[in-house]
Motif scaffolding. Structure first.
Motif, PDB file in Angstrom:
ATOM      1  N   ALA A 103       0.837  -1.203   0.000  1.00  0.00           N
ATOM      2  CA  ALA A 103       0.000   0.000   0.000  1.00  0.00           C
ATOM      3  C   ALA A 103       0.872   1.254   0.000  1.00  0.00           C
ATOM      4  N   GLY A 104       2.049   1.138   0.640  1.00  0.00           N
ATOM      5  CA  GLY A 104       2.958   2.285   0.704  1.00  0.00           C
ATOM      6  C   GLY A 104       3.418   2.738  -0.666  1.00  0.00           C
ATOM      7  N   ALA A 105       3.646   1.783  -1.547  1.00  0.00           N
ATOM      8  CA  ALA A 105       4.078   2.129  -2.903  1.00  0.00           C
ATOM      9  C   ALA A 105       2.969   2.872  -3.645  1.00  0.00           C
ATOM     10  N   LEU A 106       1.735   2.440  -3.391  1.00  0.00           N
ATOM     11  CA  LEU A 106       0.585   3.101  -4.025  1.00  0.00           C
ATOM     12  C   LEU A 106       0.448   4.547  -3.517  1.00  0.00           C
ATOM     13  N   LEU A 107       0.665   4.696  -2.195  1.00  0.00           N
ATOM     14  CA  LEU A 107       0.583   6.037  -1.604  1.00  0.00           C
ATOM     15  C   LEU A 107       1.648   6.957  -2.204  1.00  0.00           C
ATOM     16  N   SER A 108       2.842   6.396  -2.454  1.00  0.00           N
ATOM     17  CA  SER A 108       3.917   7.199  -3.051  1.00  0.00           C
ATOM     18  C   SER A 108       3.479   7.786  -4.389  1.00  0.00           C
ATOM     19  N   ILE A 109       2.746   6.999  -5.160  1.00  0.00           N
ATOM     20  CA  ILE A 109       2.261   7.490  -6.457  1.00  0.00           C
ATOM     21  C   ILE A 109       1.267   8.624  -6.241  1.00  0.00           C
ATOM     22  N   LEU A 110       0.353   8.436  -5.287  1.00  0.00           N
ATOM     23  CA  LEU A 110      -0.699   9.437  -5.066  1.00  0.00           C
ATOM     24  C   LEU A 110      -0.178  10.713  -4.406  1.00  0.00           C
ATOM     25  N   ARG A 111       1.013  10.646  -3.824  1.00  0.00           N
ATOM     26  CA  ARG A 111       1.550  11.827  -3.133  1.00  0.00           C
ATOM     27  C   ARG A 111       1.907  12.963  -4.081  1.00  0.00           C
ATOM     28  N   ARG A 125      -6.298   9.993  -8.929  1.00  0.00           N
ATOM     29  CA  ARG A 125      -6.244   8.895  -9.890  1.00  0.00           C
ATOM     30  C   ARG A 125      -7.346   7.880  -9.601  1.00  0.00           C
ATOM     31  N   THR A 126      -7.849   7.287 -10.666  1.00  0.00           N
ATOM     32  CA  THR A 126      -8.885   6.265 -10.520  1.00  0.00           C
ATOM     33  C   THR A 126      -8.225   4.905 -10.313  1.00  0.00           C
ATOM     34  N   ARG A 127      -9.067   3.904  -9.924  1.00  0.00           N
ATOM     35  CA  ARG A 127      -8.566   2.530  -9.786  1.00  0.00           C
ATOM     36  C   ARG A 127      -7.912   2.077 -11.087  1.00  0.00           C
ATOM     37  N   ALA A 128      -8.611   2.354 -12.199  1.00  0.00           N
ATOM     38  CA  ALA A 128      -8.115   1.891 -13.498  1.00  0.00           C
ATOM     39  C   ALA A 128      -6.734   2.476 -13.796  1.00  0.00           C
ATOM     40  N   GLU A 129      -6.567   3.759 -13.486  1.00  0.00           N
ATOM     41  CA  GLU A 129      -5.263   4.404 -13.718  1.00  0.00           C
ATOM     42  C   GLU A 129      -4.183   3.761 -12.862  1.00  0.00           C
ATOM     43  N   LEU A 130      -4.528   3.467 -11.615  1.00  0.00           N
ATOM     44  CA  LEU A 130      -3.548   2.865 -10.702  1.00  0.00           C
ATOM     45  C   LEU A 130      -3.206   1.441 -11.126  1.00  0.00           C
ATOM     46  N   VAL A 131      -4.192   0.720 -11.640  1.00  0.00           N
ATOM     47  CA  VAL A 131      -3.942  -0.633 -12.172  1.00  0.00           C
ATOM     48  C   VAL A 131      -2.930  -0.539 -13.309  1.00  0.00           C
ATOM     49  N   GLN A 132      -3.159   0.446 -14.174  1.00  0.00           N
ATOM     50  CA  GLN A 132      -2.277   0.622 -15.329  1.00  0.00           C
ATOM     51  C   GLN A 132      -0.861   1.034 -14.888  1.00  0.00           C
ATOM     52  N   LEU A 133      -0.787   1.943 -13.922  1.00  0.00           N
ATOM     53  CA  LEU A 133       0.512   2.454 -13.466  1.00  0.00           C
ATOM     54  C   LEU A 133       1.337   1.398 -12.740  1.00  0.00           C
TER      55      LEU A 133
END
Ligand SMILES: [Zn+2]
Length: 394
Positions: free
Chosen positions: A17-25, A30-38
């Motif tokens: 989850a921490g890696a995902l938070l780094s992206i959102l920081r 971003r939407t779920r779909a964008e995060l899936v793609q990233l």
């Protein structure tokens, strides 16, 4: 690593989850779909990690739902208000404290004249009382405390080590002392390291190699290498104030050696030179005021100090090849005169390849560089992917 892998297999957990938070920081929703793609992760995994971040309030649904074909898709964004951070920049003669959000925006702030040589219990006692007042003003849950001190700090223990201008502070357990009174983890570093961190993070995040030079009562520099603070083996990297400058062997430094850069080019040194020449000055503030008033002798001395500093920095430039040198600290307010002296020597003494794209400029954060950097030090610690994973999986 083994524990994390086992956890995710056995419990289908939320590690990562921490890696995902780094992206959102980065502040973008971003939407779920964008995060899936990233991330290349399965949609179910991304959803699980987003749920974990939502439950800790580190992210929130963005206001505007983004339409994706049929039904609207919810976007998520970093919640910079999820926690608050306490930051303190303790200088030789004055102190500044602030409470910030998780993007290092100052929410409340105090600045007072408070000599560091009053000793740790008085100075840190003031810090505790003041921070508690500020926290009442801002509200929010405190996630950590960052402190900058005007002397060498052991990075592993957070304790000052033989600080020349801080009697009573040698080995004082600053993190424990403050942590037990404020109820949050405490990180301590020397003031110029946090200034470098603040300036880089807030104003020059794209720069890979940067040197931040603080010119005040003393002189020191903070080094950003490959976008990270370089502290060296013990945390003593960047202590350029005690590099010997050959021109002035007769001047004794407060460290006991003679001819140190700090003894000839700091604000205190210029004040002494002015005093000896019959112009009354007691410290860097007086020097800055005289320079601003156009006092010819103060201007000349400031420019000469810039040249002495430039002489040491010319070697640093050849050795480290930074793309930006930032000049900060009290004396930076004497502005162009110091910078002109620094530039004059660096460009004439360093190798052409090293200076080809070198930029030498004054701090953009001014006297707030330290406070922002102290907050950034805590934020990077608390929001590091490892730390976030640990919290959400516990
Ligand atoms: Zn010295």
């Amino acid at each position: 690593m083994l524990t994390q892998g086992m956890l995710s297999e056995s419990s289908g957990s939320v590690t990562g989850a921490g890696a995902l938070l780094s992206i959102l920081r980065d502040g973008q929703a971003r939407t779920r779909a964008e995060l899936v793609q990233l991330t290349g992760l399965a949609r179910s995994t991304v959803s699980q990690r987003l749920d974990a971040l939502l439950s800790h309030q580190w992210i929130v649904p963005a206001d505007d739902a983004i339409s994706s074909g049929g039904r609207p898709a919810t976007a998520f964004t970093f919640n910079r208000g999820a926690r608050v951070v306490a930051a303190a920049d303790l200088g030789a003669t004055h102190a500044r404290v602030a409470v910030t959000d998780l993007a290092s925006t100052v929410l409340a702030e105090r600045r007072v004249d408070l000599p560091i040589d009053r000793g740790p219990e008085e100075v840190l006692g003031w810090l505790v009382v003041t921070l508690k007042e500020l926290l009442v003003e801002t509200g929010g849950s405190l996630c950590g405390v960052g402190v900058g001190l005007p002397g060498p700090v052991s990075h592993s223990s957070g304790r000052p080590v033989n600080p020349p201008i801080m009697p009573g502070w040698d080995g004082f357990p600053v993190p424990d002392w403050l942590g037990s009174r404020l109820g949050a983890p405490v990180l301590v570093d020397n003031d110029v390291n946090i200034m470098a961190l603040g300036e880089h993070w807030a104003a020059r995040r794209d720069v890979e190699h940067l040197v931040f030079v603080k010119i005040g009562t003393g002189i020191g520099c903070g080094i950003i290498s490959e976008r990270r603070l370089h502290r060296g083996a013990q945390g003593a990297a960047g202590d350029i104030g005690h590099i010997r400058v050959t021109t002035s062997d007769e001047v004794v430094c407060r460290c006991g050696n003679s001819g140190c850069l700090e003894a000839v080019a700091s604000g205190a040194a210029i004040a002494n030179q002015l005093d000896a020449a019959g112009v009354e000055a007691h410290g860097s503030r007086d020097v800055v005021n005289l320079v601003r008033q156009g006092n010819t002798m103060a201007v000349q001395f400031a420019r000469q100090a810039g040249r002495e500093i430039g002489d040491v920095l010319a070697s640093i430039v050849n050795f480290f090849n930074p793309s930006v040198i930032v000049i900060g600290g009290d004396m930076a307010e004497a502005g162009e005169h110091i910078l002109a002296g620094v530039r004059e020597v660096i460009y004439s003494r360093s190798l052409p390849l090293a200076t080809q794209h070198l930029s030498i400029r004054a701090t953009e954060l001014g006297d707030r560089a330290g406070i922002i950097g102290a907050a950034v030090m805590v934020i990077e610690h608390v929001l590091s992917p490892e730390a976030v994973d640990l919290v959400v999986s516990s």
